[in-house]
Design an enzyme around this catalytic site. Structure first.
Site, short mmCIF file in Angstrom:
data_model
loop_
_atom_site.label_atom_id
_atom_site.label_comp_id
_atom_site.label_asym_id
_atom_site.label_seq_id
_atom_site.Cartn_x
_atom_site.Cartn_y
_atom_site.Cartn_z
N GLU A 93 0.83 -1.21 0.00
CA GLU A 93 0.00 0.00 0.00
C GLU A 93 0.86 1.25 0.00
OE1 GLU A 93 -2.31 0.42 3.59
OE2 GLU A 93 -2.22 -1.71 3.95
N CYS A 334 -0.89 2.44 8.70
CA CYS A 334 0.06 1.47 8.19
C CYS A 334 -0.45 0.03 8.11
CB CYS A 334 1.19 1.53 9.23
SG CYS A 334 2.77 1.23 8.63
N1 SAH Z 1 9.34 0.62 10.17
C1 SAH Z 1 9.50 2.03 10.09
C2 SAH Z 1 8.58 2.70 9.08
C3 SAH Z 1 7.19 2.20 8.95
S1 SAH Z 1 6.09 2.57 10.25
C4 SAH Z 1 9.36 2.65 11.46
O1 SAH Z 1 9.18 1.93 12.42
O2 SAH Z 1 9.50 3.85 11.59
C5 SAH Z 1 5.75 4.29 10.08
C6 SAH Z 1 5.37 4.98 11.36
O3 SAH Z 1 4.00 4.66 11.72
C7 SAH Z 1 6.22 4.56 12.54
O4 SAH Z 1 6.51 5.68 13.33
C8 SAH Z 1 5.29 3.60 13.24
O5 SAH Z 1 5.70 3.41 14.56
C9 SAH Z 1 3.97 4.29 13.07
N2 SAH Z 1 2.79 3.44 13.30
C10 SAH Z 1 2.60 2.15 13.00
N3 SAH Z 1 1.37 1.74 13.36
C11 SAH Z 1 0.76 2.80 13.89
C12 SAH Z 1 -0.53 3.02 14.46
N4 SAH Z 1 -1.42 2.03 14.56
N5 SAH Z 1 -0.81 4.26 14.90
C13 SAH Z 1 0.10 5.27 14.82
N6 SAH Z 1 1.32 5.13 14.30
C14 SAH Z 1 1.66 3.91 13.86
#
Ligand code: SAH
Length: 346
Positions: A93, A334
């Site tokens: 996505e 995400c």
């Molecule tokens: N793996 C990388 C990039 C992908 S996640 C990372 O960890 O940064 C992108 C961002 O979205 C990250 O900051 C992650 O912690 C956050 N994220 C993932 N799931 C989320 C959710 N349910 N609510 C808010 N932020 C979320």
């Protein structure tokens, strides 16, 4: 003979292969332009090449082209969410967001993820595979074609851990910011990581002008371990050293991502801890209320709580923004859309 992924080649690599094949050098410029500026997905569309040459190219190379399987548009803010099908049948996505300063695309770097963050939907089924540079690029190319608007900012914040796909990520950044391609300024590219220290340092040594975002989400090791398994491998102290190293080497300020989870990481103590850490490395802090996923029972901090957290940091001189929540009505978080489609097809 296996065909070569032509969209993952940088200009020099392409030029070398063209010359090796006994073709004139200037062809490389034409082909690169078709792929990375005009964004065609078939050799047949490269109208200034002879039929012979097109045939020769399609024997040696293939062009990565993602297929938009589903496009959802938010009624709230016009955000578009794309579900793309890869050539092997996997899905990724991407999200397109319209801001006053330009259009931003959030891309995935892997099919799935093996980092296991507790609040994240992308990691629930683990990692399937890493994306090739061409597959990261083509998310942006397809979106630019669909929206007919220039993409000016790219964030690698979709599914996957970019630092767990380091070589392809680096190649992708170089292709995306190349003046022979879409020429997106490195300053407009953000890579978000859960904090794989070795690769944060390697990336620093490349001296790119990109922004590095660290998904911090907790200010003590104990709490971070509850939310993010990667915290068992690296301590916050080590992470802060890596952030400092990144800043000292590149001159680029780090930003901390912080998803506020009600009663878990939004207390007064947490704010105090955050002030200390942000000061230590001169980081900008990006707050976002956690987007709850149905598989877990985390709740988001209410809006007033987010504002209060922000105020505490600001009063102490920390640079804070609240990340606008875009496209909540279209499975904006995400990995949520891909997961939904996969679950429904089983
Ligand atoms: N793996 C990388 C990039 C992908 S996640 C990372 O960890 O940064 C992108 C961002 O979205 C990250 O900051 C992650 O912690 C956050 N994220 C993932 N799931 C989320 C959710 N349910 N609510 C808010 N932020 C979320």
């Amino acid at each position: 003979m296996d065909k070569t992924d032509i969209k993952s080649l940088d200009f020099n690599e392409l030029e070398n292969l063209i010359v090796d094949a006994g073709l004139p050098k200037f062809r490389a410029k034409q082909i690169y332009d078709w792929l990375h500026v005009k964004l065609v997905t078939s050799f047949d569309d490269m109208s200034n090449l002879s039929k012979d040459l097109k045939e020769k190219l399609s024997e040696k190379f293939y062009i990565t082209a993602l297929e938009p399987e589903l496009i959802q548009t938010s009624k709230i803010d016009g955000t578009k969410k794309y579900l793309f099908k890869l050539s092997d049948g996997n899905y990724v996505e991407s999200v397109w967001m319209k801001y006053h300063h330009g259009n931003s695309v959030c891309i995935s770097s892997q099919v799935g993820c093996r980092m296991g963050c507790k609040f994240c939907a992308s990691t629930l089924d683990g990692l399937t595979r890493c994306l090739e540079p061409s597959e990261m690029l083509d998310q942006i190319y397809q979106i630019q074609k669909d929206t007919e608007e220039r993409v000016s900012n790219v964030v690698v914040m979709g599914t996957g851990e970019p630092m767990d796909n380091y070589d392809n990520l680096l190649k992708f950044i170089r292709l995306l910011s190349s003046d022979k391609g879409l020429n997106i300024s490195q300053r407009n590219i953000t890579v978000s990581t859960c904090g794989i220290i070795e690769n944060m340092k390697r990336l620093a040594d490349e001296k790119l002008q990109i922004t590095l975002a660290l998904s911090l989400h907790a200010v003590t090791d104990e709490k971070r371990k509850e939310l993010m398994p990667i915290a068992n491998k690296y301590t916050i102290d080590e992470l802060m050293d890596a952030c400092k190293y990144f800043f000292d080497t590149t001159g680029r300020r780090i930003s901390f991502e912080y998803a506020l989870v009600r009663d878990v990481n939004d207390t007064d103590e947490d704010a105090k801890g955050m002030i200390k850490l942000a000061r230590k490395v001169g980081a900008h802090v990006n707050l976002i209320p956690v987007n709850p996923i149905k598989e877990r029972n985390f709740k988001e901090t209410a809006h007033e709580g987010v504002l209060a957290f922000k105020n505490k940091l600001e009063k102490n001189g920390i640079n804070v923004t609240i990340r606008r929540e875009m496209g909540r009505d279209i499975d904006g978080a995400c990995g949520q859309l891909r997961k939904k489609v996969m679950d429904e097809s089983h």
